[in-house]
Design an enzyme around this catalytic site. Structure first.
Site, PDB file in Angstrom:
ATOM      1  N   THR A 237     112.683  94.323 -30.707  1.00  0.00           N
ATOM      2  CA  THR A 237     113.577  95.147 -31.546  1.00  0.00           C
ATOM      3  C   THR A 237     115.045  94.866 -31.239  1.00  0.00           C
ATOM      4  O   THR A 237     115.876  94.747 -32.135  1.00  0.00           O
ATOM      5  CB  THR A 237     113.278  96.651 -31.312  1.00  0.00           C
ATOM      6  OG1 THR A 237     111.877  96.863 -31.503  1.00  0.00           O
ATOM      7  CG2 THR A 237     114.044  97.524 -32.278  1.00  0.00           C
TER       8      THR A 237
ATOM      9  N   LYS B 210     116.592  93.165 -43.746  1.00  0.00           N
ATOM     10  CA  LYS B 210     117.517  94.306 -43.760  1.00  0.00           C
ATOM     11  C   LYS B 210     118.897  93.946 -44.332  1.00  0.00           C
ATOM     12  O   LYS B 210     119.241  92.763 -44.450  1.00  0.00           O
ATOM     13  CB  LYS B 210     117.640  94.846 -42.332  1.00  0.00           C
ATOM     14  CG  LYS B 210     116.339  95.429 -41.786  1.00  0.00           C
ATOM     15  CD  LYS B 210     116.585  96.125 -40.464  1.00  0.00           C
ATOM     16  CE  LYS B 210     115.318  96.724 -39.900  1.00  0.00           C
ATOM     17  NZ  LYS B 210     115.572  97.537 -38.682  1.00  0.00           N
TER      18      LYS B 210
ATOM     19  N   ASN C 119     119.198  94.726 -36.982  1.00  0.00           N
ATOM     20  CA  ASN C 119     118.354  93.693 -36.355  1.00  0.00           C
ATOM     21  C   ASN C 119     117.575  92.835 -37.346  1.00  0.00           C
ATOM     22  O   ASN C 119     116.470  92.379 -37.063  1.00  0.00           O
ATOM     23  CB  ASN C 119     117.435  94.330 -35.305  1.00  0.00           C
ATOM     24  CG  ASN C 119     116.503  95.367 -35.888  1.00  0.00           C
ATOM     25  OD1 ASN C 119     116.604  95.701 -37.069  1.00  0.00           O
ATOM     26  ND2 ASN C 119     115.588  95.879 -35.085  1.00  0.00           N
TER      27      ASN C 119
ATOM     28  N   ARG D 145     104.956  90.806 -35.820  1.00  0.00           N
ATOM     29  CA  ARG D 145     105.787  91.357 -34.752  1.00  0.00           C
ATOM     30  C   ARG D 145     106.152  90.278 -33.730  1.00  0.00           C
ATOM     31  O   ARG D 145     107.248  90.274 -33.170  1.00  0.00           O
ATOM     32  CB  ARG D 145     105.091  92.553 -34.089  1.00  0.00           C
ATOM     33  CG  ARG D 145     105.077  93.758 -35.024  1.00  0.00           C
ATOM     34  CD  ARG D 145     104.371  94.949 -34.442  1.00  0.00           C
ATOM     35  NE  ARG D 145     105.134  95.610 -33.398  1.00  0.00           N
ATOM     36  CZ  ARG D 145     106.147  96.448 -33.618  1.00  0.00           C
ATOM     37  NH1 ARG D 145     106.544  96.697 -34.862  1.00  0.00           N
ATOM     38  NH2 ARG D 145     106.773  97.018 -32.623  1.00  0.00           N
TER      39      ARG D 145
ATOM     40  N   HIS E 121     112.415  94.197 -40.355  1.00  0.00           N
ATOM     41  CA  HIS E 121     111.505  95.264 -39.929  1.00  0.00           C
ATOM     42  C   HIS E 121     110.083  94.737 -40.007  1.00  0.00           C
ATOM     43  O   HIS E 121     109.783  93.872 -40.829  1.00  0.00           O
ATOM     44  CB  HIS E 121     111.655  96.473 -40.865  1.00  0.00           C
ATOM     45  CG  HIS E 121     110.545  97.475 -40.718  1.00  0.00           C
ATOM     46  ND1 HIS E 121     110.509  98.408 -39.720  1.00  0.00           N
ATOM     47  CD2 HIS E 121     109.400  97.664 -41.454  1.00  0.00           C
ATOM     48  CE1 HIS E 121     109.403  99.141 -39.832  1.00  0.00           C
ATOM     49  NE2 HIS E 121     108.721  98.709 -40.883  1.00  0.00           N
TER      50      HIS E 121
HETATM   51  P1  CMP Z   1     112.726  98.812 -37.076  1.00  0.00           P
HETATM   52  O1  CMP Z   1     111.666  97.858 -36.684  1.00  0.00           O
HETATM   53  O2  CMP Z   1     113.185  98.801 -38.477  1.00  0.00           O
HETATM   54  O3  CMP Z   1     112.230 100.296 -36.730  1.00  0.00           O
HETATM   55  C1  CMP Z   1     113.109 101.352 -36.417  1.00  0.00           C
HETATM   56  C2  CMP Z   1     114.520 100.877 -36.243  1.00  0.00           C
HETATM   57  O4  CMP Z   1     115.364 101.742 -35.548  1.00  0.00           O
HETATM   58  C3  CMP Z   1     114.524  99.619 -35.399  1.00  0.00           C
HETATM   59  O5  CMP Z   1     113.999  98.559 -36.131  1.00  0.00           O
HETATM   60  C4  CMP Z   1     115.976  99.498 -35.000  1.00  0.00           C
HETATM   61  O6  CMP Z   1     116.742  98.806 -35.948  1.00  0.00           O
HETATM   62  C5  CMP Z   1     116.400 100.953 -34.990  1.00  0.00           C
HETATM   63  N1  CMP Z   1     116.624 101.401 -33.616  1.00  0.00           N
HETATM   64  C6  CMP Z   1     115.728 101.504 -32.640  1.00  0.00           C
HETATM   65  N2  CMP Z   1     116.329 101.971 -31.514  1.00  0.00           N
HETATM   66  C7  CMP Z   1     117.627 102.157 -31.823  1.00  0.00           C
HETATM   67  C8  CMP Z   1     118.747 102.621 -31.098  1.00  0.00           C
HETATM   68  N3  CMP Z   1     118.636 102.990 -29.818  1.00  0.00           N
HETATM   69  N4  CMP Z   1     119.932 102.676 -31.736  1.00  0.00           N
HETATM   70  C9  CMP Z   1     120.031 102.316 -33.040  1.00  0.00           C
HETATM   71  N5  CMP Z   1     118.995 101.873 -33.779  1.00  0.00           N
HETATM   72  C10 CMP Z   1     117.809 101.786 -33.181  1.00  0.00           C
END
Ligand code: CMP
Length: 138
Positions: A92, A10, A113, A86, A116
């Protein structure tokens, strides 16, 4: 194919110069990189990619962030690729990620984070084809 998954390094991780370290981590864990490219998503692309989250309160923040800078999209291959990737990336929320996982090592927050990973083989197929043509998967 069930032995494929889709990954994104990311914008936060690209900006912090973690691409090389994460690339090595991917290879060390035994994944074959079928394809990889550095892109900058448009806001529209990010909205389409994360359409499944369109009703979530973080959708706007997420799509703004994912279209804010360069990211690397990757198609990865390994047995049980979806589950194993994963495991390798960790929870996450990086605060909940296990030691040694990519998110524990390189991520700072739930929103930013570092990486993905597809959550199912069905979504992996869709996500790979969102960014790659069949001839790019070599
Ligand atoms: P990802 O695996 O890319 O899939 C969806 C993304 O949404 C997740 O990683 C996080 O980066 C983001 N995400 C999930 N929950 C939240 C949250 N409560 N606030 C902000 N971002 C979120």
């Amino acid at each position: 194919m069930t032995n494929r998954t889709f990954a994104i390094i990311k914008p936060d991780a690209v900006k912090n110069n973690y691409v090389g370290k994460i690339y090595n981590h991917i290879l060390d864990k035994g994944f074959k990189i079928l394809s990889a490219k550095l892109i900058k998503m448009s806001k529209y692309q990010a909205e389409q990619f994360y359409f499944i989250h369109k009703d979530k309160p973080f959708y706007e923040e997420l799509t703004n962030f994912m279209s804010s800078g360069r990211c690397m999209v990757l198609a990865l291959q390994k047995e049980n690729a979806v589950e194993y990737w994963r495991e390798v990336i960790g929870a996450t929320n990086p605060n909940e990620a296990e030691d040694g996982t990519i998110r524990k090592l390189y991520a700072n927050s739930l929103g930013e984070n570092a990486v993905h990973g597809s959550d199912s083989s069905e979504n992996a197929v869709k996500e790979i084809s969102f960014f790659f043509t069949e001839s790019e998967l070599i």
